[in-house]
Design an enzyme around this catalytic site. Structure first.
Site, PDB file in Angstrom:
ATOM      1  N   SER A  78     -16.513 -22.182 -41.099  1.00 46.71           N
ATOM      2  CA  SER A  78     -16.784 -23.577 -40.739  1.00 46.71           C
ATOM      3  C   SER A  78     -18.208 -23.936 -41.110  1.00 46.71           C
ATOM      4  O   SER A  78     -19.107 -23.080 -41.080  1.00 46.71           O
ATOM      5  CB  SER A  78     -16.586 -23.770 -39.228  1.00 46.71           C
ATOM      6  OG  SER A  78     -17.140 -24.992 -38.791  1.00 46.71           O
ATOM      7  N   SER A  85      -0.445 -24.731 -36.410  1.00 47.33           N
ATOM      8  CA  SER A  85      -0.925 -26.109 -36.555  1.00 47.33           C
ATOM      9  C   SER A  85      -2.044 -26.155 -37.582  1.00 47.33           C
ATOM     10  O   SER A  85      -2.537 -25.121 -38.039  1.00 47.33           O
ATOM     11  CB  SER A  85      -1.434 -26.669 -35.216  1.00 47.33           C
ATOM     12  OG  SER A  85      -2.621 -26.001 -34.803  1.00 47.33           O
ATOM     13  N   LYS A 144     -18.801 -18.103 -36.261  1.00 45.06           N
ATOM     14  CA  LYS A 144     -18.606 -18.414 -37.675  1.00 45.06           C
ATOM     15  C   LYS A 144     -19.731 -17.846 -38.540  1.00 45.06           C
ATOM     16  O   LYS A 144     -19.494 -17.405 -39.678  1.00 45.06           O
ATOM     17  CB  LYS A 144     -18.486 -19.930 -37.871  1.00 45.06           C
ATOM     18  CG  LYS A 144     -17.236 -20.536 -37.244  1.00 45.06           C
ATOM     19  CD  LYS A 144     -15.978 -19.915 -37.815  1.00 45.06           C
ATOM     20  CE  LYS A 144     -14.713 -20.539 -37.283  1.00 45.06           C
ATOM     21  NZ  LYS A 144     -13.490 -19.889 -37.792  1.00 45.06           N
ATOM     22  N   THR A 194      -7.357 -32.074 -37.607  1.00 43.67           N
ATOM     23  CA  THR A 194      -6.421 -31.097 -37.063  1.00 43.67           C
ATOM     24  C   THR A 194      -6.318 -31.291 -35.546  1.00 43.67           C
ATOM     25  O   THR A 194      -7.221 -31.859 -34.928  1.00 43.67           O
ATOM     26  CB  THR A 194      -6.883 -29.666 -37.350  1.00 43.67           C
ATOM     27  OG1 THR A 194      -8.102 -29.406 -36.627  1.00 43.67           O
ATOM     28  CG2 THR A 194      -7.121 -29.455 -38.839  1.00 43.67           C
ATOM     29  N   ILE A 233      -4.786 -26.310 -40.399  1.00 43.73           N
ATOM     30  CA  ILE A 233      -5.017 -25.717 -41.712  1.00 43.73           C
ATOM     31  C   ILE A 233      -4.102 -24.532 -41.956  1.00 43.73           C
ATOM     32  O   ILE A 233      -3.586 -24.345 -43.067  1.00 43.73           O
ATOM     33  CB  ILE A 233      -6.506 -25.330 -41.840  1.00 43.73           C
ATOM     34  CG1 ILE A 233      -7.362 -26.607 -41.953  1.00 43.73           C
ATOM     35  CG2 ILE A 233      -6.733 -24.436 -43.050  1.00 43.73           C
ATOM     36  CD1 ILE A 233      -8.859 -26.355 -41.911  1.00 43.73           C
ATOM     37  N   TYR A 283     -18.881 -21.208 -30.996  1.00 44.19           N
ATOM     38  CA  TYR A 283     -18.063 -21.276 -32.216  1.00 44.19           C
ATOM     39  C   TYR A 283     -18.939 -21.066 -33.450  1.00 44.19           C
ATOM     40  O   TYR A 283     -18.591 -20.315 -34.362  1.00 44.19           O
ATOM     41  CB  TYR A 283     -17.381 -22.640 -32.260  1.00 44.19           C
ATOM     42  CG  TYR A 283     -16.386 -22.850 -33.365  1.00 44.19           C
ATOM     43  CD1 TYR A 283     -15.094 -22.331 -33.284  1.00 44.19           C
ATOM     44  CD2 TYR A 283     -16.710 -23.617 -34.489  1.00 44.19           C
ATOM     45  CE1 TYR A 283     -14.157 -22.561 -34.283  1.00 44.19           C
ATOM     46  CE2 TYR A 283     -15.790 -23.851 -35.498  1.00 44.19           C
ATOM     47  CZ  TYR A 283     -14.515 -23.322 -35.391  1.00 44.19           C
ATOM     48  OH  TYR A 283     -13.599 -23.543 -36.386  1.00 44.19           O
TER      49      TYR A 283
END
Length: 338
Positions: free
Chosen positions: A189, A60, A219, A252, A62, A215
């Protein structure tokens, strides 16, 4: 009517303004303005026939858009997803849309080290040479979970798994006849801009867990390790270049599920998945600017700094970097000195 090219100084000034204003720069506005003033080479103009690339997280968003574009450009694409049926469905969809049937499915959960090792074996069975890898798999999780060996899932899938895969593929990453270096691209990100580099706090505990903060920490670790891979493995960038990418704010399924309020408020200006994938694909396809440096962090086809705040810059010390490398190598089960 053909538009006259925008002079490079003007294009750079526009880019700088967009970068400083954040919201326009990260949104679809930034991508579309920069494309126009920067006279970007269309991705469809690249001929990748004869190249073999690996893309993780292809079912799904990107990853799916990136796999589609690479196939459209003629590359042999190895599509890695953790769900066999969904990955095969995407493979068939891309083949039908592009006419490129040289697409191959590998199934693995990037959060599980043994599955990553098996995936590398499957990749080696398909090819003895990889021109590029796009580490794209990962998600922002609302609740804390762990993999089968007790590592927090976000860190396992987005830091440890890619580290292990890169370690195992370094001898396979090479381009034919030395025409251009192979590329290892990590999809990061903008969330990492607000997060300090941490080793002891890389895996958040159950008591203080926040999906968005976890997250962001993962990153931040990604972009730091990207620089360290470049420094340690091939600082000249003659054989392999390493780059990380901030895709901007893209619409997304992952964003919709993980950040529903953000998605609802900014949806009118979110990038398409293809716009989010653009710079990563460009870094894999273009044999000019992306090959002249290594260890870069890129957004909208321009190299950027990895710090916007003094607090994150102060956290990024040589000692902490060394400890991060050792810690992640330990979790991956590889020799940190190799």
């Amino acid at each position: 009517m053909v538009r006259s090219p925008v002079p490079p100084p003007v294009a750079r000034a526009v880019d700088a303004v967009l970068d400083a204003t954040v919201v326009p720069g990260f949104s679809a506005i930034g991508a579309r303005v920069r494309r126009r003033v920067g006279s970007w080479t269309p991705l469809d103009a690249y001929d990748l026939r004869g190249r073999t690339v690996l893309v993780t997280g292809v079912t799904s968003g990107i990853g799916r858009a990136g796999g589609h574009q690479l196939a459209a450009d003629g590359a042999r694409v190895i599509l890695l997803g953790r769900d066999a049926a969904r990955t095969m469905a995407v493979r068939d969809e891309i083949a039908a849309a592009t006419g490129n049937d040289d697409l191959h499915v590998v199934v693995a959960d990037m959060a599980e080290p043994e599955q990553v090792r098996s995936a590398v074996g499957a990749v080696r069975g398909l090819t003895d040479r990889l021109d590029a890898v796009l580490h794209n798999a990962g998600a922002l999780l609302g609740q804390r979970t762990e993999n089968s060996v007790g590592v927090e899932t976000t860190v396992a899938a987005q830091v440890v798994g890619p580290f292990l895969m890169t370690s195992l593929l370094t001898d396979t990453l090479r381009s034919p006849d030395g025409r251009a270096p192979a590329r290892v691209i990590t999809m990061s990100s903008g969330g990492m801009f607000a997060s300090r580099l941490t080793v002891s706090g890389l895996q958040m505990g159950a008591d203080d867990y926040s999906g968005t903060e976890q997250y962001a920490r993962a990153k931040r670790a990604q972009v730091t390790l990207n620089e360290m891979w470049a420094e340690r493995l091939d600082p000249t960038g003659q054989r392999i270049v390493f780059h990380a990418v901030h895709p901007g704010w893209a619409a997304t399924p992952g964003v919709t599920a993980a950040l529903p309020t953000f998605d609802r408020v900014v949806r009118p200006v979110l990038r398409t998945p293809a716009e989010g994938a653009d710079t990563a694909v460009w870094l894999m396809a273009d044999d000019t600017e992306p090959t002249t440096s290594t260890g870069g962090f890129w957004h909208d086809r321009r190299r950027r700094g990895i710090h916007r705040l003094p607090t994150t810059r102060r956290s990024d010390t040589p000692d902490r970097r060394a400890r991060l490398w050792e810690a992640v190598a330990g979790l991956a089960g590889v020799d940190p000195t190799a």
